[in-house]
Design a protein around this motif. Structure first.
Motif, PDB file in Angstrom:
ATOM      1  N   TRP A  12       0.841  -1.197   0.000  1.00 25.78           N
ATOM      2  CA  TRP A  12       0.000   0.000   0.000  1.00 25.78           C
ATOM      3  C   TRP A  12       0.879   1.252   0.000  1.00 25.78           C
ATOM      4  CZ3 TRP A  12      -0.826   4.358   2.855  1.00 25.78           C
ATOM      5  CH2 TRP A  12      -2.001   5.049   2.611  1.00 25.78           C
ATOM      6  N   LEU A  13       1.866   1.279   0.888  1.00 25.90           N
ATOM      7  CA  LEU A  13       2.769   2.428   0.971  1.00 25.90           C
ATOM      8  C   LEU A  13       3.512   2.659  -0.341  1.00 25.90           C
ATOM      9  CD1 LEU A  13       4.310   1.969   4.519  1.00 25.90           C
ATOM     10  CD2 LEU A  13       3.095   3.999   3.698  1.00 25.90           C
ATOM     11  N   ILE A  14       4.055   1.595  -0.899  1.00 23.53           N
ATOM     12  CA  ILE A  14       4.806   1.726  -2.148  1.00 23.53           C
ATOM     13  C   ILE A  14       3.901   2.238  -3.265  1.00 23.53           C
ATOM     14  CG2 ILE A  14       5.948   0.389  -3.977  1.00 23.53           C
ATOM     15  CD1 ILE A  14       7.321  -1.210  -1.698  1.00 23.53           C
ATOM     16  N   GLU A  15       2.700   1.727  -3.350  1.00 24.09           N
ATOM     17  CA  GLU A  15       1.748   2.183  -4.371  1.00 24.09           C
ATOM     18  C   GLU A  15       1.471   3.677  -4.219  1.00 24.09           C
ATOM     19  OE1 GLU A  15      -0.699   2.362  -7.554  1.00 24.09           O
ATOM     20  OE2 GLU A  15       0.389   0.550  -6.962  1.00 24.09           O
ATOM     21  N   LYS A  16       1.185   4.110  -3.007  1.00 27.38           N
ATOM     22  CA  LYS A  16       0.863   5.519  -2.763  1.00 27.38           C
ATOM     23  C   LYS A  16       2.065   6.417  -3.021  1.00 27.38           C
ATOM     24  CE  LYS A  16      -3.416   5.101  -1.567  1.00 27.38           C
ATOM     25  NZ  LYS A  16      -4.498   5.723  -2.308  1.00 27.38           N
ATOM     26  N   ILE A  17       3.238   6.016  -2.566  1.00 29.11           N
ATOM     27  CA  ILE A  17       4.445   6.819  -2.768  1.00 29.11           C
ATOM     28  C   ILE A  17       4.778   6.913  -4.250  1.00 29.11           C
ATOM     29  CG2 ILE A  17       6.946   6.896  -2.376  1.00 29.11           C
ATOM     30  CD1 ILE A  17       6.306   5.612   0.418  1.00 29.11           C
ATOM     31  N   ALA A  18       4.721   5.798  -4.951  1.00 25.65           N
ATOM     32  CA  ALA A  18       5.006   5.792  -6.384  1.00 25.65           C
ATOM     33  C   ALA A  18       4.041   6.715  -7.120  1.00 25.65           C
ATOM     34  CB  ALA A  18       4.932   4.371  -6.935  1.00 25.65           C
ATOM     35  N   HIS A  19       2.772   6.642  -6.762  1.00 27.46           N
ATOM     36  CA  HIS A  19       1.770   7.507  -7.385  1.00 27.46           C
ATOM     37  C   HIS A  19       2.095   8.977  -7.131  1.00 27.46           C
ATOM     38  CE1 HIS A  19      -2.091   8.923  -8.829  1.00 27.46           C
ATOM     39  NE2 HIS A  19      -2.218   9.596  -7.694  1.00 27.46           N
ATOM     40  N   ARG A  20       2.391   9.323  -5.886  1.00 28.21           N
ATOM     41  CA  ARG A  20       2.712  10.713  -5.520  1.00 28.21           C
ATOM     42  C   ARG A  20       3.953  11.210  -6.254  1.00 28.21           C
ATOM     43  NH1 ARG A  20      -1.056  13.085  -4.011  1.00 28.21           N
ATOM     44  NH2 ARG A  20      -2.423  12.106  -2.576  1.00 28.21           N
ATOM     45  N   MET A  21       4.910  10.313  -6.462  1.00 26.83           N
ATOM     46  CA  MET A  21       6.163  10.705  -7.103  1.00 26.83           C
ATOM     47  C   MET A  21       6.103  10.597  -8.626  1.00 26.83           C
ATOM     48  SD  MET A  21       8.912   9.060  -4.447  1.00 26.83           S
ATOM     49  CE  MET A  21      10.298   9.606  -5.447  1.00 26.83           C
ATOM     50  N   GLY A  22       5.062   9.941  -9.138  1.00 26.50           N
ATOM     51  CA  GLY A  22       4.926   9.772 -10.574  1.00 26.50           C
ATOM     52  C   GLY A  22       5.931   8.795 -11.163  1.00 26.50           C
ATOM     53  N   VAL A  23       6.237   7.740 -10.387  1.00 29.77           N
ATOM     54  CA  VAL A  23       7.188   6.724 -10.841  1.00 29.77           C
ATOM     55  C   VAL A  23       6.537   5.348 -10.756  1.00 29.77           C
ATOM     56  CG1 VAL A  23       9.187   8.091 -10.099  1.00 29.77           C
ATOM     57  CG2 VAL A  23       8.228   6.376  -8.544  1.00 29.77           C
ATOM     58  N   LEU A  39       9.473  13.746  -1.886  1.00 29.40           N
ATOM     59  CA  LEU A  39       8.118  14.188  -1.571  1.00 29.40           C
ATOM     60  C   LEU A  39       8.203  15.529  -0.860  1.00 29.40           C
ATOM     61  CD1 LEU A  39       6.565  10.914  -0.088  1.00 29.40           C
ATOM     62  CD2 LEU A  39       6.105  11.892  -2.330  1.00 29.40           C
ATOM     63  N   ASP A  40       7.418  16.496  -1.308  1.00 31.52           N
ATOM     64  CA  ASP A  40       7.416  17.757  -0.577  1.00 31.52           C
ATOM     65  C   ASP A  40       6.506  17.620   0.644  1.00 31.52           C
ATOM     66  OD1 ASP A  40       4.720  18.308  -1.319  1.00 31.52           O
ATOM     67  OD2 ASP A  40       5.352  19.436  -3.079  1.00 31.52           O
ATOM     68  N   SER A  41       6.494  18.624   1.492  1.00 28.16           N
ATOM     69  CA  SER A  41       5.757  18.536   2.751  1.00 28.16           C
ATOM     70  C   SER A  41       4.260  18.362   2.531  1.00 28.16           C
ATOM     71  CB  SER A  41       6.031  19.749   3.628  1.00 28.16           C
ATOM     72  OG  SER A  41       5.673  20.934   2.950  1.00 28.16           O
ATOM     73  N   THR A  42       3.714  18.993   1.497  1.00 30.33           N
ATOM     74  CA  THR A  42       2.292  18.840   1.212  1.00 30.33           C
ATOM     75  C   THR A  42       1.968  17.403   0.823  1.00 30.33           C
ATOM     76  OG1 THR A  42       2.134  21.132   0.500  1.00 30.33           O
ATOM     77  CG2 THR A  42       0.391  19.640  -0.239  1.00 30.33           C
ATOM     78  N   GLU A  43       2.784  16.810  -0.038  1.00 32.76           N
ATOM     79  CA  GLU A  43       2.560  15.423  -0.450  1.00 32.76           C
ATOM     80  C   GLU A  43       2.706  14.473   0.738  1.00 32.76           C
ATOM     81  OE1 GLU A  43       5.536  15.540  -3.474  1.00 32.76           O
ATOM     82  OE2 GLU A  43       4.046  15.542  -5.072  1.00 32.76           O
ATOM     83  N   ALA A  44       3.649  14.738   1.621  1.00 27.99           N
ATOM     84  CA  ALA A  44       3.842  13.901   2.802  1.00 27.99           C
ATOM     85  C   ALA A  44       2.626  13.976   3.721  1.00 27.99           C
ATOM     86  CB  ALA A  44       5.108  14.308   3.545  1.00 27.99           C
ATOM     87  N   LEU A  45       2.075  15.162   3.889  1.00 27.15           N
ATOM     88  CA  LEU A  45       0.877  15.310   4.724  1.00 27.15           C
ATOM     89  C   LEU A  45      -0.320  14.599   4.112  1.00 27.15           C
ATOM     90  CD1 LEU A  45       1.163  19.031   5.856  1.00 27.15           C
ATOM     91  CD2 LEU A  45       1.381  16.986   7.295  1.00 27.15           C
TER      92      LEU A  45
END
Length: 88
Positions: A12-23, A39-45
């Motif tokens: 779940w984490l990897i999916e969400k992080i990859a999506h946020r980072m566009g990778v 990840l910028d602070s907004t994306e992390a929040l």
């Protein structure tokens, strides 16, 4: 509450992080430290909010400090989920 495994949490984490980072998912290692992610602070929040909504409980503000990699956080998420399920 159903059981949550560390692997499910990690995926779940990897999916969400990859999506946020566009990778691609494969570009996110479970061993990566969160401070190494772009990840910028907004994306992390936003990610933290999605995580809390998915889990159904709030995480401490020190959670990432004590669980600084995707793998570490996934293990913690599964353990905490299990503790809360057992107490319910």
């Amino acid at each position: 509450m159903a059981v949550l495994t560390a692997r499910e949490a990690q995926d779940w984490l990897i999916e969400k992080i990859a999506h946020r980072m566009g990778v691609a998912r494969g570009e996110i290692s479970p061993e990566v430290y969160f401070d190494e992610l772009d990840l910028d602070s907004t994306e992390a929040l936003i990610l933290a909010d999605e995580m809390e909504n998915w889990l159904g409980f709030e995480l401490s503000t020190t959670t990432l400090w004590y669980h600084p990699t995707v793998k570490d956080l996934a293990v913690y998420m599964a353990e905490e989920y299990g503790r809360r399920a057992a107490a319910a």
